[in-house]
Design a protein around this motif. Structure first.
Motif, PDB file in Angstrom:
ATOM      1  N   MET A 110      13.819  66.565 111.385  1.00 42.99           N
ATOM      2  CA  MET A 110      14.555  67.228 110.303  1.00 42.99           C
ATOM      3  C   MET A 110      14.399  66.393 109.041  1.00 42.99           C
ATOM      4  O   MET A 110      14.249  65.182 109.121  1.00 42.99           O
ATOM      5  CB  MET A 110      16.051  67.318 110.644  1.00 42.99           C
ATOM      6  CG  MET A 110      16.355  68.112 111.886  1.00 42.99           C
ATOM      7  SD  MET A 110      18.118  68.059 112.262  1.00 42.99           S
ATOM      8  CE  MET A 110      18.709  69.276 111.136  1.00 42.99           C
ATOM      9  N   PRO A 111      14.490  67.025 107.869  1.00 41.86           N
ATOM     10  CA  PRO A 111      14.446  66.253 106.620  1.00 41.86           C
ATOM     11  C   PRO A 111      15.682  65.371 106.471  1.00 41.86           C
ATOM     12  O   PRO A 111      16.766  65.710 106.958  1.00 41.86           O
ATOM     13  CB  PRO A 111      14.431  67.316 105.522  1.00 41.86           C
ATOM     14  CG  PRO A 111      14.047  68.587 106.188  1.00 41.86           C
ATOM     15  CD  PRO A 111      14.474  68.462 107.605  1.00 41.86           C
ATOM     16  N   VAL A 112      15.517  64.233 105.813  1.00 42.64           N
ATOM     17  CA  VAL A 112      16.637  63.334 105.559  1.00 42.64           C
ATOM     18  C   VAL A 112      17.694  64.080 104.745  1.00 42.64           C
ATOM     19  O   VAL A 112      17.382  64.805 103.813  1.00 42.64           O
ATOM     20  CB  VAL A 112      16.156  62.080 104.797  1.00 42.64           C
ATOM     21  CG1 VAL A 112      17.324  61.221 104.349  1.00 42.64           C
ATOM     22  CG2 VAL A 112      15.209  61.270 105.665  1.00 42.64           C
ATOM     23  N   GLY A 113      18.963  63.943 105.130  1.00 44.37           N
ATOM     24  CA  GLY A 113      20.070  64.585 104.437  1.00 44.37           C
ATOM     25  C   GLY A 113      20.515  65.890 105.070  1.00 44.37           C
ATOM     26  O   GLY A 113      21.510  66.473 104.657  1.00 44.37           O
ATOM     27  N   SER A 114      19.771  66.362 106.056  1.00 42.49           N
ATOM     28  CA  SER A 114      20.141  67.610 106.736  1.00 42.49           C
ATOM     29  C   SER A 114      21.356  67.399 107.629  1.00 42.49           C
ATOM     30  O   SER A 114      21.640  66.291 108.076  1.00 42.49           O
ATOM     31  CB  SER A 114      18.989  68.103 107.610  1.00 42.49           C
ATOM     32  OG  SER A 114      17.864  68.365 106.839  1.00 42.49           O
ATOM     33  N   ALA A 115      22.065  68.493 107.885  1.00 39.54           N
ATOM     34  CA  ALA A 115      23.208  68.428 108.807  1.00 39.54           C
ATOM     35  C   ALA A 115      22.677  68.301 110.228  1.00 39.54           C
ATOM     36  O   ALA A 115      21.683  68.926 110.600  1.00 39.54           O
ATOM     37  CB  ALA A 115      24.057  69.680 108.666  1.00 39.54           C
TER      38      ALA A 115
END
Length: 114
Positions: free
Chosen positions: A94-99
């Motif tokens: 997942m991209p950094v900062g995703s829930a």
């Protein structure tokens, strides 16, 4: 640019002469093969466009990226999920900062991918 040899000059004169003798043919574009031959003979792309009646055939010359082209940066991929209860490894990229969520014996604890 190298000089155009006799065969290339004849091809250029033929293309130009066709437009002078048969005005209706002037609106017809050169075939891809004719354009390639002119290019191999040393004619510049601008000269080929002028002689062949305008825009080059689709796919004639490969599109080049501008010199100042910079690809978009790839998003960073998270390796852990950080929650109030602690950290856990990511099971899915997942991209950094995703829930995200860490699953514990008491249930899922929401967090942020880092």
């Amino acid at each position: 640019m190298k000089p155009i040899n006799r065969r290339g000059l004849l091809a250029l004169l033929f293309v130009m002469g066709t437009g002078a003798i048969f005005p209706a043919a002037a609106a017809v574009y050169c075939t891809t093969r004719e354009r390639i031959q002119l290019r191999n003979e040393g004619a510049s792309p601008q000269e080929i466009d002028r002689l062949c009646g305008g825009a080059p055939a689709q796919g004639q010359f490969p599109q080049q990226q501008p010199r100042n082209f910079q690809p978009l940066p790839r998003p960073r991929v998270a390796s852990v999920c950080v929650t109030n209860a602690g950290r856990c490894p990511m099971a899915v990229a997942m991209p950094v900062g995703s829930a995200c969520a860490c699953y514990t014996q008491w249930g899922a604890v929401p967090g942020v991918a880092r």
